[in-house]
Design a protein around this motif. Structure first.
Motif, PDB file in Angstrom:
ATOM      1  N   ARG A  72      -4.722  -1.547  15.725  1.00 28.64           N
ATOM      2  CA  ARG A  72      -5.166  -0.451  14.958  1.00 28.64           C
ATOM      3  C   ARG A  72      -4.582  -0.507  13.122  1.00 28.64           C
ATOM      4  O   ARG A  72      -3.455   0.414  13.781  1.00 28.64           O
ATOM      5  CB  ARG A  72      -5.565   0.928  15.594  1.00 28.64           C
ATOM      6  CG  ARG A  72      -6.765   0.680  16.152  1.00 28.64           C
ATOM      7  CD  ARG A  72      -7.377  -0.793  16.034  1.00 28.64           C
ATOM      8  NE  ARG A  72      -8.978  -0.322  16.923  1.00 28.64           N
ATOM      9  CZ  ARG A  72      -9.544  -1.236  17.108  1.00 28.64           C
ATOM     10  NH1 ARG A  72      -9.532  -2.653  16.659  1.00 28.64           N
ATOM     11  NH2 ARG A  72     -11.211  -0.699  17.507  1.00 28.64           N
ATOM     12  N   THR A  73      -3.509  -1.210  13.260  1.00 32.36           N
ATOM     13  CA  THR A  73      -2.822  -1.355  11.719  1.00 32.36           C
ATOM     14  C   THR A  73      -3.461  -0.564  10.574  1.00 32.36           C
ATOM     15  O   THR A  73      -4.513  -0.981  10.604  1.00 32.36           O
ATOM     16  CB  THR A  73      -2.094  -2.565  12.089  1.00 32.36           C
ATOM     17  OG1 THR A  73      -2.916  -3.408  11.781  1.00 32.36           O
ATOM     18  CG2 THR A  73      -1.202  -3.186  12.857  1.00 32.36           C
ATOM     19  N   SER A  74      -3.034  -0.469   9.470  1.00 30.83           N
ATOM     20  CA  SER A  74      -2.700  -0.427   8.498  1.00 30.83           C
ATOM     21  C   SER A  74      -3.976  -1.875   7.810  1.00 30.83           C
ATOM     22  O   SER A  74      -5.396  -1.933   7.598  1.00 30.83           O
ATOM     23  CB  SER A  74      -2.270   0.109   7.309  1.00 30.83           C
ATOM     24  OG  SER A  74      -1.741   0.873   7.947  1.00 30.83           O
ATOM     25  N   HIS A  77      -9.879   7.446   7.934  1.00 28.20           N
ATOM     26  CA  HIS A  77      -9.583   5.972   7.820  1.00 28.20           C
ATOM     27  C   HIS A  77      -8.499   6.764   6.712  1.00 28.20           C
ATOM     28  O   HIS A  77      -6.953   6.569   6.864  1.00 28.20           O
ATOM     29  CB  HIS A  77     -10.228   4.758   6.850  1.00 28.20           C
ATOM     30  CG  HIS A  77     -10.548   4.198   8.265  1.00 28.20           C
ATOM     31  ND1 HIS A  77      -9.532   3.837   9.806  1.00 28.20           N
ATOM     32  CD2 HIS A  77     -11.891   3.408   8.714  1.00 28.20           C
ATOM     33  CE1 HIS A  77     -10.821   3.355  10.301  1.00 28.20           C
ATOM     34  NE2 HIS A  77     -12.176   2.915   9.893  1.00 28.20           N
ATOM     35  N   ASN A  88       5.320   0.225  13.798  1.00 27.10           N
ATOM     36  CA  ASN A  88       5.195  -0.275  12.712  1.00 27.10           C
ATOM     37  C   ASN A  88       4.860  -1.164  12.348  1.00 27.10           C
ATOM     38  O   ASN A  88       6.144  -2.033  12.918  1.00 27.10           O
ATOM     39  CB  ASN A  88       5.897   0.686  11.623  1.00 27.10           C
ATOM     40  CG  ASN A  88       5.395  -0.273  10.571  1.00 27.10           C
ATOM     41  OD1 ASN A  88       4.388  -0.538  10.397  1.00 27.10           O
ATOM     42  ND2 ASN A  88       5.895   0.462   9.135  1.00 27.10           N
ATOM     43  N   ILE A 101       0.747  -1.554  -0.003  1.00 32.17           N
ATOM     44  CA  ILE A 101      -0.373   0.570   0.361  1.00 32.17           C
ATOM     45  C   ILE A 101       0.634   1.259  -0.162  1.00 32.17           C
ATOM     46  O   ILE A 101       0.235   2.703  -0.356  1.00 32.17           O
ATOM     47  CB  ILE A 101      -1.036   0.148   1.122  1.00 32.17           C
ATOM     48  CG1 ILE A 101       0.089  -0.220   2.777  1.00 32.17           C
ATOM     49  CG2 ILE A 101      -2.332  -1.395   1.548  1.00 32.17           C
ATOM     50  CD1 ILE A 101      -1.171   0.347   4.162  1.00 32.17           C
ATOM     51  N   ARG A 125      -7.294  -0.951   9.372  1.00 33.60           N
ATOM     52  CA  ARG A 125      -7.465   0.345   8.851  1.00 33.60           C
ATOM     53  C   ARG A 125      -8.995  -0.166   7.260  1.00 33.60           C
ATOM     54  O   ARG A 125      -9.818   0.329   7.272  1.00 33.60           O
ATOM     55  CB  ARG A 125      -6.985   1.477   8.488  1.00 33.60           C
ATOM     56  CG  ARG A 125      -6.729   1.757   9.624  1.00 33.60           C
ATOM     57  CD  ARG A 125      -5.753   3.688   9.301  1.00 33.60           C
ATOM     58  NE  ARG A 125      -5.371   3.666  10.660  1.00 33.60           N
ATOM     59  CZ  ARG A 125      -5.792   4.444  11.071  1.00 33.60           C
ATOM     60  NH1 ARG A 125      -7.282   4.987  11.352  1.00 33.60           N
ATOM     61  NH2 ARG A 125      -5.443   5.349  12.248  1.00 33.60           N
ATOM     62  N   PHE A 126      -7.806  -1.153   7.078  1.00 30.87           N
ATOM     63  CA  PHE A 126      -8.880  -1.499   5.333  1.00 30.87           C
ATOM     64  C   PHE A 126      -9.621  -2.317   5.696  1.00 30.87           C
ATOM     65  O   PHE A 126     -10.562  -2.406   5.153  1.00 30.87           O
ATOM     66  CB  PHE A 126      -7.445  -2.119   4.398  1.00 30.87           C
ATOM     67  CG  PHE A 126      -6.822  -1.814   3.934  1.00 30.87           C
ATOM     68  CD1 PHE A 126      -7.564  -0.672   2.626  1.00 30.87           C
ATOM     69  CD2 PHE A 126      -5.997  -1.002   4.416  1.00 30.87           C
ATOM     70  CE1 PHE A 126      -6.751  -0.124   1.686  1.00 30.87           C
ATOM     71  CE2 PHE A 126      -5.033  -0.571   3.556  1.00 30.87           C
ATOM     72  CZ  PHE A 126      -5.523   0.469   2.396  1.00 30.87           C
ATOM     73  N   ALA A 168      -4.536  -5.965   2.347  1.00 30.60           N
ATOM     74  CA  ALA A 168      -5.049  -4.764   1.852  1.00 30.60           C
ATOM     75  C   ALA A 168      -6.079  -5.763   0.938  1.00 30.60           C
ATOM     76  O   ALA A 168      -7.560  -4.700   2.166  1.00 30.60           O
ATOM     77  CB  ALA A 168      -3.982  -3.633   1.489  1.00 30.60           C
ATOM     78  N   TYR A 181      -4.866   1.013  -3.720  1.00 36.25           N
ATOM     79  CA  TYR A 181      -4.008   0.117  -2.512  1.00 36.25           C
ATOM     80  C   TYR A 181      -3.602  -1.150  -3.635  1.00 36.25           C
ATOM     81  O   TYR A 181      -2.737  -1.312  -3.010  1.00 36.25           O
ATOM     82  CB  TYR A 181      -4.641  -0.062  -1.358  1.00 36.25           C
ATOM     83  CG  TYR A 181      -4.502   2.212  -0.729  1.00 36.25           C
ATOM     84  CD1 TYR A 181      -3.547   2.201  -0.633  1.00 36.25           C
ATOM     85  CD2 TYR A 181      -5.359   3.139  -1.210  1.00 36.25           C
ATOM     86  CE1 TYR A 181      -3.692   3.298  -0.003  1.00 36.25           C
ATOM     87  CE2 TYR A 181      -5.626   4.210  -0.276  1.00 36.25           C
ATOM     88  CZ  TYR A 181      -4.006   4.497   0.231  1.00 36.25           C
ATOM     89  OH  TYR A 181      -4.003   5.405   1.417  1.00 36.25           O
ATOM     90  N   LEU A 203      -4.026   6.729   5.761  1.00 31.83           N
ATOM     91  CA  LEU A 203      -3.561   5.431   5.083  1.00 31.83           C
ATOM     92  C   LEU A 203      -2.117   6.133   4.652  1.00 31.83           C
ATOM     93  O   LEU A 203      -2.072   7.408   4.222  1.00 31.83           O
ATOM     94  CB  LEU A 203      -4.237   4.924   4.281  1.00 31.83           C
ATOM     95  CG  LEU A 203      -5.262   4.170   4.740  1.00 31.83           C
ATOM     96  CD1 LEU A 203      -5.805   3.076   3.923  1.00 31.83           C
ATOM     97  CD2 LEU A 203      -4.178   2.547   5.532  1.00 31.83           C
ATOM     98  N   PRO A 204      -1.217   5.357   3.993  1.00 30.37           N
ATOM     99  CA  PRO A 204       0.264   5.689   3.606  1.00 30.37           C
ATOM    100  C   PRO A 204      -0.169   6.810   2.548  1.00 30.37           C
ATOM    101  O   PRO A 204      -1.170   6.283   1.376  1.00 30.37           O
ATOM    102  CB  PRO A 204       0.779   4.951   3.200  1.00 30.37           C
ATOM    103  CG  PRO A 204       0.505   3.805   3.650  1.00 30.37           C
ATOM    104  CD  PRO A 204      -0.914   3.926   4.125  1.00 30.37           C
TER     105      PRO A 204
END
Length: 815
Positions: free
Chosen positions: A655-657, A741, A504, A277, A660-661, A513, A799, A745-746
């Motif tokens: 609560r990681t990426s 969200h 991270n 992502i 979030r997805f 994702a 993504y 995200l990056p």
């Protein structure tokens, strides 16, 4: 009266009784009957301590532990996974006996490494007549494109496995070599975990050697071959349909490797990257569980859909390590077994420490004549792994002889091996069953071979079986190497004083994702559809707690909403029987977009995300469809399951990426459903039944009753369901979470400008935030639905980089 210290339920008494009964019936070549019974008594005492005198309970207990770990496997051709079969009785091997096995395994691994290096390098063994040229070039496992390629680090093998058999007199022999993608190390680890949880005190009492040092050595060995100091290492899997995918996911999680598929990777300018992502991230080594011919369609099989184009070019330049090197499997062919003694003398200058099962390759005239004269005493097997014509299931003896005469090089003859037996729980007592042992060896950081202490045993189903293979009705066993010396408590955990703390969790591949996003959408979609079905069946909440009977107009809109989602075909009428059948189809028919079909999609995603989901989450996703008699009961069971999954994702996912997805998918799906429901049931002219249905669909009946006890009013209902940012079921709440969200995200650029998906989310949030319940109309809600569809597409484009997506899009970072 004082209780006797040795009663029927005393662990020591039970253990001795089990042993005496077993030894009296066991064959002469049994491992327990022919050796010291003291370590076995210690082990069985531990078993009796948890199971009393009920061995069946012990078997069930260790199976429960295996299920808790999440162990499973799939038989080829079957859609569903089976639970991994673990025996509660481990195989015990004394340390001095194991030392001989360990030395033989390390010697064999080094011998095969040197032979493979010669076959793809100078070719002296063939030139000097030690090996026939036809033995090498005639094998489909010999990969010509790899000739002359020097593997990164100079070694072809990093991880190997061997199947061993213990003969009637206690000697060990090698039955098979596994060099392509050796399976089973994860199962050995899982067996140890399951048995260790059952026999908690065994490791300390018998000084059982641990598996962790072996896995640590393997991980450091891979890292040592990479060119970067802090390499990124992945486990390359064929995917969730591979029979041992659960094992691969467990190993990736245990070793801290990135579990990747071919679609996750891209070869670019001589290097290999994983699609994430955050752009393309360099990957330095791959422990592959993919058949070598499938690795790169440009180098091997052009039809491969699961490989990485250009991977072998990057390998040839030394920029990615492949463990094991493609082509190393040439030595797997059973035909090579006939030459192993000669190879050991020619290459190592010493005899084999672990002899190979006696084998005659029919490619030589004398050997072929010997096999033909002894067909009744030998096992006929394929020489190169693939099944020749004469060994087909429906072939007769005459067909076999004829085909051996036509193509003798395709066959080997091998002696039939009588296997030693070990105790296994059958019913309520111990029975003797034949076993084989799979042992693993890996190259450590210094380039030396480390051997896993034990591996795992494969147990035959029948007392007289000559071959044991995992399958229906068979078992596996933990293998414990014990001795007099205490064992240091070694773990894969890094020492606290050398650990760099970080929050991270690491690289998130685009495919993962994508999976988490759609897992969230499917779960939310299934829950919303189920809620609508329950309203349709008359299970809505009324003021007095009873069921409400909807009028025709409201009912027609509800049915139209369900039919419009393709959950079921529109009923011919709105009478009760037609509605019941309509609801049944919408809930259970797999040919429509029913709850059952949605659950099936969610389950498939769960099976492919084992390395990132808890065992509890996977079990809930894999639970069978409810079978209660009534539809409302089945619906209620499903609703409780959905609630449990929501609870796990809300309270147990960091609560990681990835989370979030998952939550982003839920919010987009819920927002679309709420906007649609408000448009159908909340517009001017809505009746009390329409508004009550809207509150049911939004799961907001109780919230409304607490806030407005005097009765239903359209504007108040619409404000609560559509615009209230404090209602977790409202449209406004969803759009705010969506924007949050995407903001977290990056992004690819460093200009601090919002990317397309972020800008769309901000605009969507502003539309809902500035809306007023008194003026909210169908056009605005339709616009919201359209924007949600466009936003989902934008998220996917940004993504979920897959397939033909450009490898170097504008601003795409390479790291």
């Amino acid at each position: 009266m004082a209780t006797q210290s040795t009663s029927l339920f005393d662990a020591g008494v039970n253990a001795r009784r089990w042993i005496d009964d077993y030894v009296a019936r066991a064959p002469a070549h049994d491992v327990l009957a022919t050796g010291s019974t003291e370590p076995w008594a210690t082990m069985l005492e531990e078993l009796a301590a948890v199971a009393s005198d009920d061995l069946g309970h012990a078997r069930e207990r260790v199976q429960r532990h295996a299920a808790d770990i999440g162990t499973g496997f799939r038989i080829i051709g079957e859609a569903d996974e089976r639970p991994w079969p673990v025996s509660p009785v481990p195989l015990l091997i004394e340390a001095s006996e194991w030392a001989g096995i360990e030395a033989g395994v390390a010697q064999r691994a080094e011998l095969i490494e040197r032979v493979v290096a010669d076959l793809y390098g100078e070719g002296r063994l063939v030139a000097e007549g030690v090996l026939p040229a036809s033995l090498v070039t005639g094998s489909r496992l010999f990969l010509r494109p790899m000739v002359g390629l020097e593997p990164p680090g100079g070694k072809h093998l990093q991880f190997v496995a061997f199947d061993l058999a213990r003969g009637p007199t206690g000697e060990w022999r090698v039955l098979a070599d596994h060099l392509r993608a050796p399976a089973g190390a994860g199962y050995a680890l899982e067996n140890r975990l399951a048995v260790g949880r059952t026999l908690g005190g065994l490791a300390a009492r018998l000084n059982v050697q641990r598996h962790a040092p072996f896995f640590a050595a393997f991980r450091s060995g891979l890292a040592a071959l990479c060119r970067r100091d802090d390499p990124r290492i992945g486990l390359l899997t064929p995917g969730r349909f591979n029979p041992s995918y659960p094992e691969q996911a467990h190993l990736a999680r245990y070793l801290g490797l990135l579990l990747v598929e071919g679609a996750d990777l891209a070869a670019l300018e001589g290097k290999v990257y994983v699609r994430t992502i955050g752009g393309l991230k360099r990957i330095d080594a791959l422990w592959r569980r993919l058949d070598p011919r499938m690795l790169d369609p440009l180098a091997f099989d052009t039809h491969s859909q699961i490989g990485v184009p250009g991977l072998i070019d990057a390998y040839a330049e030394g920029n990615v390590v492949l463990a094991n090197a493609p082509g190393a499997a040439v030595m797997e062919a059973p035909a090579f077994h006939a030459f192993m003694p000669a190879l050991a003398r020619a290459v190592l200058g010493e005899p084999l420490k672990l002899p190979t099962i006696a084998t005659w390759w029919c490619g030589g005239p004398d050997e072929c004549a010997h096999v033909a004269a002894n067909l009744d005493r030998l096992t006929i097997a394929p020489a190169f792994g693939h099944l020749p014509l004469g060994l087909a299931d429906d072939a007769s003896r005459a067909d076999l002889i004829a085909d051996m005469a036509r193509r003798p090089q395709d066959y080997v003859g091998q002696e039939e091996v009588r296997l030693s037996t070990m105790p296994v729980v059958v019913g309520d007592r111990l029975e003797a069953r034949p076993f084989m042992l799979r042992v693993f060896a890996a190259r450590d950081g210094d380039g030396h071979w480390a051997v896993m202490p034990g591996g795992f045993g494969r147990i035959g189903e029948h007392p007289q079986a000559t071959v044991a293979a995992i399958g229906e009705g068979l078992w596996s066993a933990d293998v414990c190497i014990y001795g007099a010396e205490p064992v240091a408590p070694v773990s894969l955990l890094t020492a606290t004083d050398s650990l760099h703390v970080r929050r991270n969790p690491g690289t998130l591949p685009s495919r993962v994702a994508d999976n988490f996003y759609w897992l969230g959408r499917y779960l939310e979609r299934g829950e919303a559809l189920l809620g609508a079905i329950r309203v349709l069946l008359g299970n809505s909440i009324d003021a007095d707690g009873g069921g409400a009977v909807l009028p025709t107009a409201t009912l027609a809109r509800l049915v139209g909403m369900l039919a419009g989602s393709n959950a079921a075909p529109a009923p011919a009428s709105l009478n009760r029987p037609a509605l019941i059948q309509f609801a049944r189809t919408a809930m259970e028919d797999p040919d429509w977009h029913s709850v059952a079909a949605i659950n099936r999609n969610a389950r498939a995603i769960g099976e492919g995300s084992r390395d990132r989901l808890s065992a509890d989450m996977v079990r809930l996703l894999e639970a069978p469809f409810p079978t209660q008699r009534g539809m409302l009961e089945r619906a209620g069971s499903l609703q409780r399951r959905y609630a449990a999954i929501v609870g796990l994702s809300a309270e147990h996912m960091v609560r990681t990426s990835a989370w979030r997805f998952h939550d982003l998918g839920r919010r987009i799906e819920r927002a679309a459903a709420i906007a649609r429901a408000v448009r159908l049931f909340g517009m001017p002219g809505a009746t009390v039944d329409d508004l009550s249905t809207l509150l049911d669909l939004a799961d907001s009946q109780i919230s409304y009753r607490q806030r407005y006890p005097t009765g239903l009013a359209r504007v108040a209902v619409v404000d609560l369901v559509a615009l209230d940012p404090n209602n977790p079921r409202s449209l406004g709440f969803q759009t705010e979470r969506i924007a949050n969200h995407l903001a977290a995200l990056p992004v690819l650029g460093d200009d601090e400008m919002a990317e397309a998906q972020q800008a769309q989310a901000i605009r969507l949030k502003a539309i809902v935030e500035t809306a007023d319940a008194t003026t909210l109309d169908v056009d605005t809600l339709g616009d919201v639905e359209s924007r949600l569809v466009a936003l989902s597409d934008a998220v996917a484009r940004r993504y979920f980089l897959q397939g033909a997506e450009p490898l170097r899009a504008v601003g795409l970072t390479l790291a």
